[in-house]
Each structure stands twice: as structure tokens, then as C-alpha cells.
Motif scaffolding. Structure first.
Motif, PDB file in Angstrom:
ATOM      1  N   LEU A 339     -60.974  61.902   8.700  1.00  0.00           N
ATOM      2  CA  LEU A 339     -61.424  62.246   7.386  1.00  0.00           C
ATOM      3  C   LEU A 339     -61.120  60.985   6.766  1.00  0.00           C
ATOM      4  CD1 LEU A 339     -60.231  65.963   6.974  1.00  0.00           C
ATOM      5  CD2 LEU A 339     -62.963  64.880   7.373  1.00  0.00           C
ATOM      6  N   THR A 340     -61.871  60.518   5.499  1.00  0.00           N
ATOM      7  CA  THR A 340     -61.566  59.508   4.754  1.00  0.00           C
ATOM      8  C   THR A 340     -60.665  60.118   3.384  1.00  0.00           C
ATOM      9  OG1 THR A 340     -63.563  59.916   3.042  1.00  0.00           O
ATOM     10  CG2 THR A 340     -63.920  58.353   4.932  1.00  0.00           C
ATOM     11  N   TRP A 341     -59.915  59.381   2.934  1.00  0.00           N
ATOM     12  CA  TRP A 341     -59.075  59.538   1.877  1.00  0.00           C
ATOM     13  C   TRP A 341     -60.012  60.257   0.487  1.00  0.00           C
ATOM     14  CZ3 TRP A 341     -54.991  61.236  -0.301  1.00  0.00           C
ATOM     15  CH2 TRP A 341     -54.792  61.140  -1.560  1.00  0.00           C
ATOM     16  N   GLU A 342     -61.426  59.864   0.528  1.00  0.00           N
ATOM     17  CA  GLU A 342     -62.058  60.514  -0.678  1.00  0.00           C
ATOM     18  C   GLU A 342     -62.353  61.834  -0.207  1.00  0.00           C
ATOM     19  OE1 GLU A 342     -61.719  56.367  -1.196  1.00  0.00           O
ATOM     20  OE2 GLU A 342     -62.443  57.488   0.463  1.00  0.00           O
ATOM     21  N   GLU A 343     -62.588  62.065   1.209  1.00  0.00           N
ATOM     22  CA  GLU A 343     -63.036  63.417   1.703  1.00  0.00           C
ATOM     23  C   GLU A 343     -61.590  64.414   1.393  1.00  0.00           C
ATOM     24  OE1 GLU A 343     -66.317  62.586   5.071  1.00  0.00           O
ATOM     25  OE2 GLU A 343     -64.024  62.354   5.389  1.00  0.00           O
ATOM     26  N   VAL A 344     -60.619  63.719   1.751  1.00  0.00           N
ATOM     27  CA  VAL A 344     -59.340  64.541   1.808  1.00  0.00           C
ATOM     28  C   VAL A 344     -58.844  64.913   0.296  1.00  0.00           C
ATOM     29  CG1 VAL A 344     -56.727  64.640   1.935  1.00  0.00           C
ATOM     30  CG2 VAL A 344     -58.285  63.762   4.149  1.00  0.00           C
ATOM     31  N   GLU A 345     -59.109  63.970  -0.749  1.00  0.00           N
ATOM     32  CA  GLU A 345     -58.795  64.027  -1.991  1.00  0.00           C
ATOM     33  C   GLU A 345     -59.561  65.106  -2.535  1.00  0.00           C
ATOM     34  OE1 GLU A 345     -58.329  60.957  -5.784  1.00  0.00           O
ATOM     35  OE2 GLU A 345     -60.125  60.752  -4.509  1.00  0.00           O
ATOM     36  N   ALA A 346     -60.838  65.275  -2.035  1.00  0.00           N
ATOM     37  CA  ALA A 346     -61.763  66.242  -2.698  1.00  0.00           C
ATOM     38  C   ALA A 346     -61.277  67.823  -2.340  1.00  0.00           C
ATOM     39  CB  ALA A 346     -63.414  66.206  -2.065  1.00  0.00           C
ATOM     40  N   GLU A 347     -60.597  67.722  -0.944  1.00  0.00           N
ATOM     41  CA  GLU A 347     -60.388  69.089  -0.446  1.00  0.00           C
ATOM     42  C   GLU A 347     -58.745  69.386  -1.266  1.00  0.00           C
ATOM     43  OE1 GLU A 347     -61.583  70.977   1.624  1.00  0.00           O
ATOM     44  OE2 GLU A 347     -63.223  69.609   1.601  1.00  0.00           O
ATOM     45  N   LEU A 348     -58.287  68.442  -1.492  1.00  0.00           N
ATOM     46  CA  LEU A 348     -56.857  68.553  -2.361  1.00  0.00           C
ATOM     47  C   LEU A 348     -57.111  69.196  -3.672  1.00  0.00           C
ATOM     48  CD1 LEU A 348     -54.702  65.474  -1.414  1.00  0.00           C
ATOM     49  CD2 LEU A 348     -54.178  68.080  -0.774  1.00  0.00           C
ATOM     50  N   LYS A 349     -58.144  68.485  -4.341  1.00  0.00           N
ATOM     51  CA  LYS A 349     -58.627  68.984  -5.765  1.00  0.00           C
ATOM     52  C   LYS A 349     -59.298  70.706  -5.540  1.00  0.00           C
ATOM     53  CE  LYS A 349     -60.389  64.727  -8.006  1.00  0.00           C
ATOM     54  NZ  LYS A 349     -61.551  64.180  -8.360  1.00  0.00           N
ATOM     55  N   ARG A 367     -47.448  59.310  -2.758  1.00  0.00           N
ATOM     56  CA  ARG A 367     -46.788  60.018  -1.441  1.00  0.00           C
ATOM     57  C   ARG A 367     -47.866  60.646  -0.927  1.00  0.00           C
ATOM     58  NH1 ARG A 367     -42.873  63.526  -4.901  1.00  0.00           N
ATOM     59  NH2 ARG A 367     -42.780  64.695  -3.180  1.00  0.00           N
ATOM     60  N   LEU A 368     -48.855  61.383  -1.575  1.00  0.00           N
ATOM     61  CA  LEU A 368     -50.067  61.986  -0.981  1.00  0.00           C
ATOM     62  C   LEU A 368     -50.860  60.927  -0.101  1.00  0.00           C
ATOM     63  CD1 LEU A 368     -51.155  64.460  -3.736  1.00  0.00           C
ATOM     64  CD2 LEU A 368     -50.233  64.981  -1.550  1.00  0.00           C
ATOM     65  N   ARG A 369     -51.155  59.701  -0.580  1.00  0.00           N
ATOM     66  CA  ARG A 369     -51.785  58.605  -0.098  1.00  0.00           C
ATOM     67  C   ARG A 369     -51.141  58.306   1.209  1.00  0.00           C
ATOM     68  NH1 ARG A 369     -56.041  55.755  -2.555  1.00  0.00           N
ATOM     69  NH2 ARG A 369     -56.620  56.583  -4.454  1.00  0.00           N
ATOM     70  N   SER A 370     -49.741  58.141   1.065  1.00  0.00           N
ATOM     71  CA  SER A 370     -48.803  57.701   2.410  1.00  0.00           C
ATOM     72  C   SER A 370     -48.802  58.951   3.232  1.00  0.00           C
ATOM     73  CB  SER A 370     -47.244  57.464   1.860  1.00  0.00           C
ATOM     74  OG  SER A 370     -47.221  56.631   1.138  1.00  0.00           O
TER      75      SER A 370
END
Length: 451
Positions: A339-349, A367-370
Motif C-alpha cells: 500500500l502507498t502512503w496515500e492509500e494508508v493516509e485515506a484509511e487513517l482518515k 511518527r505515522l509516516r515512520s
């Protein structure tokens, strides 16, 4: 003036009595809340019981107990060593439980939980084993108990590989128990059997789903409570004893998952409300006692020296850390790639409200990005083991940040030696006030019930 209501329905600031009266009048008259009234959540039912106390939870050999020793104390009124179930520290003497006393007195008996039915706390009411991990033997003793109703997660074979898991079901059926998978099967079989075990519909599911993760068709503790009361009242002239456990409050506490813990307590309260409705119909012959076997996680309201809370942020989390970790794994398999960061970011939202509804600091975002890099760059090595499940580091960090934002603190990922609360209503409820030991609780119940 703006009135802010907290979890118990009272005013956070001054004049709580006036504020509660105003809230009650608005609800009774059906009047819409004016713009200057903010109601966060309805009050917990059991927290309003008229009699309250606190109890010690330590085991015979340690200040911080496990569920086996604590369950044994609540079931039998006897202290034992951690890991031992329904047995005294001499390793020879069985500790008779209040449920067994009730059965001997001619009462019907029901045991229910949100974890597996042969887990430590429910097992303490019917089993006698030197180790809580003797799951096969505990299952056999469930069948031998003769209790009328059981409900909870499917039999667990964890730590005990000496048998085919199907063996526990056969032993129970040979002892006369009807196995019902789900609430609908219970309803279909309740009238035609004298002994029943209710499991989730999904075969092999060793616990009910966490309240935050549950869907409309999932079995709930409230349904188990309703089923148990209905079943135990069938052709009953002598009364009944029932123990219902919200066992997965402990699981989310181990994971320091604040939103899931609160939601699980709400699910537990829904079950108690079912019992309370029964109490209202039989107030002169019913006693309800609500307590815990121990505290988990050292959860505290307030951190970092701040004199405020931000609990409303927790409403934006709609999935437990365990479920979110599994969800990300399933998404990865679905797309067939990392999964890309953008995909994970959408799930976290979507599942935590981050950035969109929950404001994050730059440090929290970094910290989330790390954690994203560690999770999707290291595979299994990025997993964090909780007491009952493992989660990826991103999911673990997400619930950590939710606690930070809500200003909820945690002192441990395990049990603590903290007092546990006791709430009571009904016949003899006045005996459950002040400071007591957990071993006092079953003895007080037995005295009131004349077992």
C-alpha cells in the motif's frame, strides 16, 4: 451559556444537579436540545446503581493478579495463585464456586462471556484445574457441571494440542447440551432442550466481536443476557444464578485502545440494561452486582499535567486496532502490492478521522509516516504482540495517538493492582458498599441468596 455534558450525563462544570434536571426535562418532554446544550453521550446504566464500593483484586501470590486467580476469588470467595483455576494454593483442594452452590440449592445456572466459554473467568465458575491453559479439561468440566445455559466464544484449544477441537463439542453434546450457532439458532432450539450452549454463528470464532467492530448480525453480550434470562426462567419456580462477563474489555485494555475500551464498556452496559429490565419486573427477588476481576492497562483520565479532556475525539475511531491491522493486510492482498502512503493516509482518515476531524501535530504525523515505513517495509518483524493478538506498528501507533489527542493515559499493557469498582442494585445491595476484598463478593451474594 453553554452546557457541556460528560459521559455520566452530568455537567462537566458547575451546577450538575440543575443541569441533569434540565437534561431530564428536555428528554421527557421531547423538546429538542437548544443550540447552547451539548450532549456527548447517554449515561451508563450500571454507574447509576444506588450502592457502590471498591474491591481489592490481588492474588494469593502476587499483588497483580491474572484472570484465573481473580475469577476464582469472585467465583468461590477463595484466594489462589495466578494461573490456577478453581483450585486452592495447596494444589489439591477444589474451591467450590457460588454457581455450584446455586446448582446444589436447586437453582438454575447460566454462564456467559464475550471471550471463549472455557476461558479463565467463566471457567472459574465451573472448572477446577491447576492451570488455566488446560482448555480441554476445562471444556470437559463445563459439560460435567450440569449448568443450564452457557454462551460465549467457541471452545479454545490454545496451549492444549492434545485433542481435536471438535472433541469438546461432542463431549458437551453427549452430556445433553444443544449447540446453537447464533441468536436465531438459540431461538429455534430454546423450547425443545433443557441445556444449551450458544456460540457465534461463525464456527471456530473464539470470542464475540468487539463492540466497535460488530455488525448488525453479530452475536452480542446483550443477546446472550436476554437469552440466558429467558432460558433460565423457563419452568422455573426456584430462581437462578447468572454470571455474564464483558471479557473483551480486558483485551482492548491490553492494547491501550481507548475508543475500543469505551465502546466495549458501552456494550457491557447494554447487557446490564437487559438484566435491569428483569430486575424492574422482579424487584423483591433480584440482586444485580457489577464488578471486575481486575483492571487492565492503568487507564487514566488526563495526561501531561493538563486540566482537561478531549474524549469526544474518540468518536471518530470506528475500528479496533486489531481490526484495522487486519483490514490493512486484506487491502494489501486485494491490490496485490504494498500500500502507498496515500492509500494508508485515506484509511487513517476514514477509520480514525485523522487530519479531517482529528487535528494532528507535526510530530504525530511524522511518527505515522515512520510507522508506515516500518510496517510495510519489514513485514512480520513490524508486528507488535498484544496479550491476545498481534498488530502492525501503524495500527498500534494510531490508537496511541487517539489516546494522546483524547488526553487518556495508560500505565501498562498488562493488568494492574488498582481497586475495581462494585455497583449493586436490588435485594441485599446495601451490603456492597465501602472497601472490600474480591473474595467478599460471592460470599455476600451467597448469604443474600441463602445458598
Amino acid at each position: 451559556m453553554t452546557y457541556l455534558f460528560d459521559f455520566d450525563g452530568t455537567l462537566v462544570d458547575s451546577m450538575p444537579t440543575y443541569a441533569s434536571q434540565m437534561l431530564r426535562i428536555l428528554e421527557e418532554t421531547g423538546t429538542p436540545y437548544p443550540d447552547d446544550v451539548i450532549k456527548i453521550i447517554t449515561p451508563l446504566g450500571f454507574a447509576q446503581f444506588p450502592y457502590t464500593g471498591i474491591a481489592f483484586s490481588y492474588a494469593a501470590n502476587t499483588f497483580i493478579t491474572d484472570s484465573a486467580a481473580a475469577g476464582t476469588a469472585l467465583a468461590s470467595g477463595k484466594k489462589t495463585n495466578s494461573g490456577m483455576l478453581g483450585m486452592l494454593p495447596d494444589r489439591e483442594s477444589a474451591a467450590e464456586s457460588i454457581a455450584e452452590m446455586a446448582k446444589k440449592a436447586g437453582k438454575k445456572v447460566g454462564i456467559g462471556t464475550t471471550v471463549c466459554i472455557n476461558h479463565a473467568t467463566p471457567g472459574a465458575f465451573y472448572a477446577h484445574q491447576l492451570s488455566r491453559n488446560n482448555y480441554h479439561a476445562i471444556s470437559n468440566q463445563l459439560a460435567e457441571s450440569g449448568f443450564d445455559f452457557f454462551g460465549g466464544g467457541h471452545f479454545s484449544s490454545a496451549h492444549d494440542r492434545r485433542f481435536d477441537d471438535g472433541g469438546s463439542y461432542k463431549v458437551a453434546e453427549d452430556a445433553g447440551y444443544t449447540i446453537a450457532l447464533g441468536y436465531d439458532e438459540y431461538k429455534a432450539n430454546a423450547e425443545s432442550t433443557d441445556k444449551i450452549i450458544v456460540f457465534p454463528q461463525q464456527e471456530g470464532m473464539e470470542s464475540l466481536k468487539l463492540h466497535i467492530d460488530s455488525k448488525e448480525d453479530d452475536l452480542t453480550l446483550a443477546q446472550l443476557t436476554e437469552s440466558a434470562i429467558e432460558f433460565l426462567m423457563k419452568d422455573n419456580k426456584k430462581g437462578f444464578f447468572m454470571m455474564m462477563e464483558g471479557g473483551k474489555i480486558d483485551h482492548s485494555g491490553h492494547g491501550n485502545d481507548a475508543a475500543s475500551t469505551i465502546q466495549e464498556v458501552i456494550g457491557f452496559d447494554n447487557a446490564i440494561k437487559v438484566a435491569y429490565e428483569f430486575y424492574k419486573q422482579h424487584p423483591k427477588e433480584t440482586l444485580i452486582v457489577v464488578t471486575a476481576d481486575h483492571e487492565t492497562g492503568g487507564m487514566s483520565m488526563g495526561i501531561n499535567g493538563q486540566y482537561r479532556m478531549n474524549l469526544q475525539a474518540l468518536q471518530y475511531q470506528n475500528m479496533s486496532e486489531d481490526a484495522f491491522s487486519t483490514h490493512l493486510e486484506e487491502l494489501g492482498r486485494k491490490v496485490g502490492d504494498v500500500l502507498t502512503w496515500e492509500e494508508v493516509e485515506a484509511e487513517l482518515k476514514e477509520h480514525f478521522g485523522f487530519w479531517d476531524k482529528v487535528r494532528l501535530s507535526r510530530d504525530q504525523e511524522n511518527r505515522l509516516r515512520s510507522a508506515y515505513v516500518e510496517t510495510f517495509g519489514m513485514g512480520e518483524s513490524a508486528k507488535k504482540a498484544e496479550e491476545y493478538y498481534s498488530v502492525n506498528k501503524l495500527s498500534d501507533l494510531a490508537v496511541q495517538i487517539m489516546s494522546e489527542v483524547a488526553l487518556v493515559g495508560w500505565s501498562s499493557g498488562a493488568h494492574t493492582a488498582a481497586y475495581v469498582p462494585v455497583f449493586a442494585i436490588g435485594v441485599g445491595a446495601e451490603n456492597f458498599t465501602g472497601q472490600m476484598d474480591n473474595t467478599d463478593i460471592p460470599m455476600k451474594i451467597a448469604e443474600v441468596a441463602n445458598y
